[in-house]
Motif scaffolding. Structure first.
Motif, PDB file in Angstrom:
ATOM      1  N   THR A  35       1.716 -27.759 -11.786  1.00  0.00           N
ATOM      2  CA  THR A  35       1.473 -29.170 -11.472  1.00  0.00           C
ATOM      3  C   THR A  35       1.446 -29.437  -9.976  1.00  0.00           C
ATOM      4  N   VAL A  36       1.723 -28.417  -9.170  1.00  0.00           N
ATOM      5  CA  VAL A  36       1.767 -28.574  -7.717  1.00  0.00           C
ATOM      6  C   VAL A  36       0.392 -28.286  -7.129  1.00  0.00           C
ATOM      7  N   ARG A  37      -0.165 -29.260  -6.454  1.00  0.00           N
ATOM      8  CA  ARG A  37      -1.492 -29.108  -5.874  1.00  0.00           C
ATOM      9  C   ARG A  37      -1.439 -28.362  -4.547  1.00  0.00           C
ATOM     10  N   ASP A  38      -2.563 -27.743  -4.185  1.00  0.00           N
ATOM     11  CA  ASP A  38      -2.674 -27.126  -2.866  1.00  0.00           C
ATOM     12  C   ASP A  38      -2.368 -28.172  -1.799  1.00  0.00           C
ATOM     13  N   GLY A  39      -1.523 -27.795  -0.838  1.00  0.00           N
ATOM     14  CA  GLY A  39      -1.186 -28.700   0.250  1.00  0.00           C
ATOM     15  C   GLY A  39       0.034 -29.552   0.011  1.00  0.00           C
ATOM     16  N   ASP A  40       0.556 -29.551  -1.235  1.00  0.00           N
ATOM     17  CA  ASP A  40       1.798 -30.283  -1.484  1.00  0.00           C
ATOM     18  C   ASP A  40       3.005 -29.545  -0.906  1.00  0.00           C
ATOM     19  N   ASP A  41       2.866 -28.238  -0.750  1.00  0.00           N
ATOM     20  CA  ASP A  41       3.884 -27.424  -0.073  1.00  0.00           C
ATOM     21  C   ASP A  41       5.251 -27.475  -0.753  1.00  0.00           C
ATOM     22  N   SER A  42       5.256 -27.618  -2.072  1.00  0.00           N
ATOM     23  CA  SER A  42       6.532 -27.804  -2.760  1.00  0.00           C
ATOM     24  C   SER A  42       6.875 -26.691  -3.745  1.00  0.00           C
ATOM     25  N   MET A  43       6.039 -25.654  -3.853  1.00  0.00           N
ATOM     26  CA  MET A  43       6.365 -24.520  -4.713  1.00  0.00           C
ATOM     27  C   MET A  43       5.826 -23.235  -4.102  1.00  0.00           C
ATOM     28  N   ILE A  44       6.703 -22.244  -3.978  1.00  0.00           N
ATOM     29  CA  ILE A  44       6.277 -20.920  -3.546  1.00  0.00           C
ATOM     30  C   ILE A  44       6.755 -19.907  -4.584  1.00  0.00           C
ATOM     31  N   ARG A  74       0.829  -1.217   0.000  1.00  0.00           N
ATOM     32  CA  ARG A  74       0.000   0.000   0.000  1.00  0.00           C
ATOM     33  C   ARG A  74       0.857   1.259   0.000  1.00  0.00           C
ATOM     34  N   GLY A  75       2.055   1.153   0.575  1.00  0.00           N
ATOM     35  CA  GLY A  75       2.930   2.314   0.667  1.00  0.00           C
ATOM     36  C   GLY A  75       3.462   2.798  -0.668  1.00  0.00           C
ATOM     37  N   VAL A  76       3.338   1.976  -1.713  1.00  0.00           N
ATOM     38  CA  VAL A  76       3.735   2.406  -3.063  1.00  0.00           C
ATOM     39  C   VAL A  76       2.546   2.341  -4.019  1.00  0.00           C
ATOM     40  N   GLY A  77       1.336   2.283  -3.458  1.00  0.00           N
ATOM     41  CA  GLY A  77       0.142   2.308  -4.290  1.00  0.00           C
ATOM     42  C   GLY A  77      -0.215   0.991  -4.946  1.00  0.00           C
ATOM     43  N   ILE A  78       0.285  -0.135  -4.406  1.00  0.00           N
ATOM     44  CA  ILE A  78      -0.056  -1.450  -4.947  1.00  0.00           C
ATOM     45  C   ILE A  78      -1.125  -2.078  -4.057  1.00  0.00           C
ATOM     46  N   ASP A  79      -2.273  -2.410  -4.641  1.00  0.00           N
ATOM     47  CA  ASP A  79      -3.357  -2.980  -3.849  1.00  0.00           C
ATOM     48  C   ASP A  79      -3.230  -4.502  -3.761  1.00  0.00           C
ATOM     49  N   ALA A  80      -4.123  -5.116  -2.989  1.00  0.00           N
ATOM     50  CA  ALA A  80      -4.068  -6.562  -2.760  1.00  0.00           C
ATOM     51  C   ALA A  80      -4.207  -7.345  -4.053  1.00  0.00           C
ATOM     52  N   ARG A  81      -5.008  -6.852  -4.975  1.00  0.00           N
ATOM     53  CA  ARG A  81      -5.233  -7.563  -6.236  1.00  0.00           C
ATOM     54  C   ARG A  81      -3.970  -7.611  -7.095  1.00  0.00           C
ATOM     55  N   HIS A  82      -3.037  -6.725  -6.826  1.00  0.00           N
ATOM     56  CA  HIS A  82      -1.796  -6.675  -7.594  1.00  0.00           C
ATOM     57  C   HIS A  82      -0.591  -7.147  -6.773  1.00  0.00           C
ATOM     58  N   THR A  83      -0.863  -7.953  -5.760  1.00  0.00           N
ATOM     59  CA  THR A  83       0.194  -8.470  -4.889  1.00  0.00           C
ATOM     60  C   THR A  83       0.170  -9.989  -4.885  1.00  0.00           C
ATOM     61  N   LEU A  84       1.314 -10.593  -5.173  1.00  0.00           N
ATOM     62  CA  LEU A  84       1.472 -12.042  -5.096  1.00  0.00           C
ATOM     63  C   LEU A  84       2.531 -12.372  -4.058  1.00  0.00           C
ATOM     64  N   GLY A  85       2.259 -13.379  -3.255  1.00  0.00           N
ATOM     65  CA  GLY A  85       3.217 -13.846  -2.259  1.00  0.00           C
ATOM     66  C   GLY A  85       2.892 -15.280  -1.901  1.00  0.00           C
ATOM     67  N   ILE A  86       3.488 -15.773  -0.842  1.00  0.00           N
ATOM     68  CA  ILE A  86       3.207 -17.134  -0.391  1.00  0.00           C
ATOM     69  C   ILE A  86       1.793 -17.173   0.163  1.00  0.00           C
ATOM     70  N   ARG A  87       0.998 -18.113  -0.328  1.00  0.00           N
ATOM     71  CA  ARG A  87      -0.401 -18.220   0.076  1.00  0.00           C
ATOM     72  C   ARG A  87      -0.632 -19.474   0.909  1.00  0.00           C
ATOM     73  N   ASN A  88      -1.240 -19.288   2.075  1.00  0.00           N
ATOM     74  CA  ASN A  88      -1.598 -20.425   2.919  1.00  0.00           C
ATOM     75  C   ASN A  88      -2.925 -21.026   2.486  1.00  0.00           C
ATOM     76  N   VAL A  89      -3.039 -22.341   2.614  1.00  0.00           N
ATOM     77  CA  VAL A  89      -4.348 -22.987   2.574  1.00  0.00           C
ATOM     78  C   VAL A  89      -5.047 -22.604   3.872  1.00  0.00           C
ATOM     79  N   THR A  90      -6.321 -22.261   3.802  1.00  0.00           N
ATOM     80  CA  THR A  90      -7.065 -21.891   5.004  1.00  0.00           C
ATOM     81  C   THR A  90      -8.113 -22.948   5.340  1.00  0.00           C
TER      82      THR A  90
END
Length: 437
Positions: free
Chosen positions: A292-301, A262-278
Motif C-alpha cells: 500500500t506504500v507508493r513510490d516516494g512515500d518513503d515509509s517502507m523499506i 556476486r561474491g557468493v554467486g547471487i546476481d542482481a536479479r536475485h538481490t533485493l534491497g532499498i531502492r531509490n526513486v530515480t
C-alpha cells in the motif's frame, strides 16, 4: 516475476509439538527431515566447521527433500537470505557509508535543507547537520571537515546528534528504519553505476583489511573489515545446485548489496534491497514503495514487515495490499536465514527451516528458542561468536517492538505469550576460517 516459477508448491512441513529447541528437534528427526529415496543424488554441504549440533545435517536433509534431487515438485523452491551478519561478518551499509565520508562523496542537500534527505529527521538533527556541514559546493568535504563527518556518522550510526538528541521520529518501527534508509537517500545525485563503483571500492578495502582492523572516519574509529562466511557461501552454492531459487534480501541499498552478492554467486536479479526513486538517471532522496506504500512515500523499506512485503512482491509475485500479508504455506519460501529482529517476519514465513545466527537480538531469539514448530535452527556466528547472554531474553515483557516504537511481549501466531528464554546456543562453536573474496 511470475509467481509460479518462483515458489514451491510443497505443502508446509508437519508441525512438531513442543517448545524446547533441543526436544523439538529430536521429534523433527523422525518426521519432517526424513531423507527422500533419491537423496544420494543431491549436492552436499562441504564445510563442517562452525555448524552447531546437528544444524548441518538438518540443512542437508532439507536440500535432499525440497531440491530437484529429492522427490521433485516441478517448481523451484525459494530460499531467502538476509545479508549483513548473516552471509558476511559486519555490515556492508556501514562499510559504504564510511567510504563515502572518507572520500567526500555525499552530495550537499538541496537548498542546504537536510530535511530533504529524510522526512523523519527531527528539527534538532536538521539544525545540527546544517551547522556542522555548511553548503559550500556540490559535495560535502567530509574527508576534511571532521565535524561534518562526525555529525553525519552520529545521526546514521547512533540515531542521535553528537549532542545526544534524537535524530529521527514519526516512523513505523515494523517497516522502516530511517537510519538504514538514510544511507540510500544520501546517494542522491549519483547514478546507480556510480554507487556500485563506490561500493566496490569499499568492498575491496574491507576484504583486504585484516580481521579486527579499525579505520578513522571524522575524529572517531570504526570497523574497517568484512568477511564472507564460508559456511553460508557453501550453503548458497549447495542450494543453487539442488535447484533452489536463492535470493538475498538486505536492508542496505540494493546497488550495494548487488556488488557484494556476486561474491557468493547471487546476481542482481536475485538481490533485493532499498531502492531509490530515480530521476534523469540519478538517485533521488525518495524510495520505492511496496504493498500500500507508493513510490516516494518513503515509509517502507526491506526491514521487518517490509522484508515480507518485498519478498512477496518481487519474488513470489503478490501484488497490491496482499503483499503485506502472510501468504498461504504453499506460496512462501521454503528456507530463510537471518540474524536480527529486522529479519523476523520473513523468517517466520519460511515453511521448511529457519536459520538464525545468534547476535543476542531479543525478538528473533525469543521466537527461535521457543521453536514451537521445530523448524528453527540457532547457530553461533561463524566469526567472533557471542558468548552466552547472562539474563534470559525478555520475551514475556519487552522483547517485541511495537509499530510506534514501544515495547511489549512477543506473541505466537495464536496470540499466546512466549515465556522468557535462556540463551543456550552461543560461542561454544569455534570461529571458522573465512575467505576474502
Amino acid at each position: 516475476m511470475n509467481f509460479k516459477r518462483r515458489c514451491t508448491a510443497a505443502a508446509a512441513v508437519l508441525a512438531v509439538a513442543g517448545t524446547g529447541l533441543i526436544g523439538v528437534q529430536a521429534t523433527a528427526e523422525a518426521t519432517q527431515d526424513a531423507p527422500p529415496k533419491r537423496a544420494a543424488k543431491c549436492p552436499t554441504l562441504s564445510v563442517s566447521e562452525g555448524w552447531y549440533g546437528d544444524n548441518k545435517a538438518r540443512l542437508q536433509r532439507m536440500v535432499d527433500k525440497y531440491g530437484s534431487c529429492g522427490d521433485g515438485h516441478g517448481t523451484k523452491p525459494v530460499a531467502t537470505f538476509d545479508w549483513d551478519n548473516t552471509v558476511i561478518k559486519n555490515d556492508i551499509g556501514d562499510a559504504t557509508m564510511y567510504w563515502l565520508l572518507r572520500h567526500g562523496k555525499i552530495r550537499t542537500p538541496k537548498d542546504g535543507d537536510w530535511h530533504t534527505t529524510s522526512r523523519y529527521l527531527t528539527r534538532p538533527a536538521v539544525g545540527a547537520l546544517a551547522k556542522a556541514c555548511p553548503a559550500t559546493g556540490t559535495t560535502l568535504p567530509t574527508h576534511r571537515n571532521t565535524a561534518c563527518a562526525d555529525e553525519i556518522l552520529s545521526v546514521y550510526g547512533e540515531g542521535t546528534t553528537t549532542s545526544g538528541k534524537a535524530a529521527f521520529a514519526g516512523f513505523d518501527h515494523r517497516r522502516m528504519e530511517p537510519q538504514y534508509a538514510w544511507l540510500a537517500q544520501l546517494t542522491r545525485g549519483w547514478t546507480t553505476r556510480q554507487v556500485k563503483r563506490f561500493a566496490a571500492a569499499a568492498r575491496a578495502e574491507n576484504l583486504a583489511a585484516p580481521i579486527g582492523t579499525e579505520q578513522r572516519v571524522g575524529t572517531g574509529k570504526v570497523t574497517g573489515w568484512v568477511r564472507y562466511y564460508d559456511q553460508q557461501r557453501d550453503l548458497i552454492r549447495t542450494l543453487k545446485k539442488a535447484g533452489f531459487d536463492v535470493y538475498v534480501v538486505s536492508a542496505s541499498p540494493e546497488p550495494v548489496a548487488e556488488v557484494w552478492g556476486r561474491g557468493v554467486g547471487i546476481d542482481a536479479r536475485h538481490t533485493l534491497g532499498i531502492r531509490n526513486v530515480t530521476a534523469h538517471g540519478k538517485h533521488t532522496a525518495h524510495l520505492k514503495g511496496c504493498g500500500t506504500v507508493r513510490d516516494g512515500d518513503d515509509s517502507m523499506i526491506t526491514y521487518i514487515d517490509g522484508k515480507r512485503c518485498w519478498i512477496n512482491k518481487e519474488i513470489l509475485g503478490v501484488r497490491g495490499a496482499a503483499a503485506e500479508k502472510v501468504q498461504p504455506a504453499a506460496k512462501r519460501q521454503v528456507f530463510a536465514a537471518g540474524d536480527s529482529d529486522t529479519d523476523v517476519s520473513f523468517l517466520r514465513d519460511a515453511t521448511g527451516l529457519r536459520l538464525v545466527l545468534n547476535r543476542n537480538k531479543n525478538e528473533v531469539m525469543c521466537r527461535a528458542y521457543d521453536n514451537g514448530d521445530g523448524r528453527w535452527l540457532v547457530n553461533p556466528m561463524f566469526i567472533e561468536p557471542k558468548g552466552a547472554q547472562a539474563d534470559p531474553y525478555p520475551c514475556a515483557s519487552t522483547g517485541y517492538t511495537e509499530r510506534d516504537g514501544g515495547e511489549g511481549p512477543v506473541r505466537r501466531t495464536d496470540g499466546s505469550v512466549i515465556p522468557d528464554q535462556r540463551d543456550t546456543v552461543h560461542g561454544a562453536s569455534p570461529a571458522s576460517s573465512a575467505t576474502q573474496d
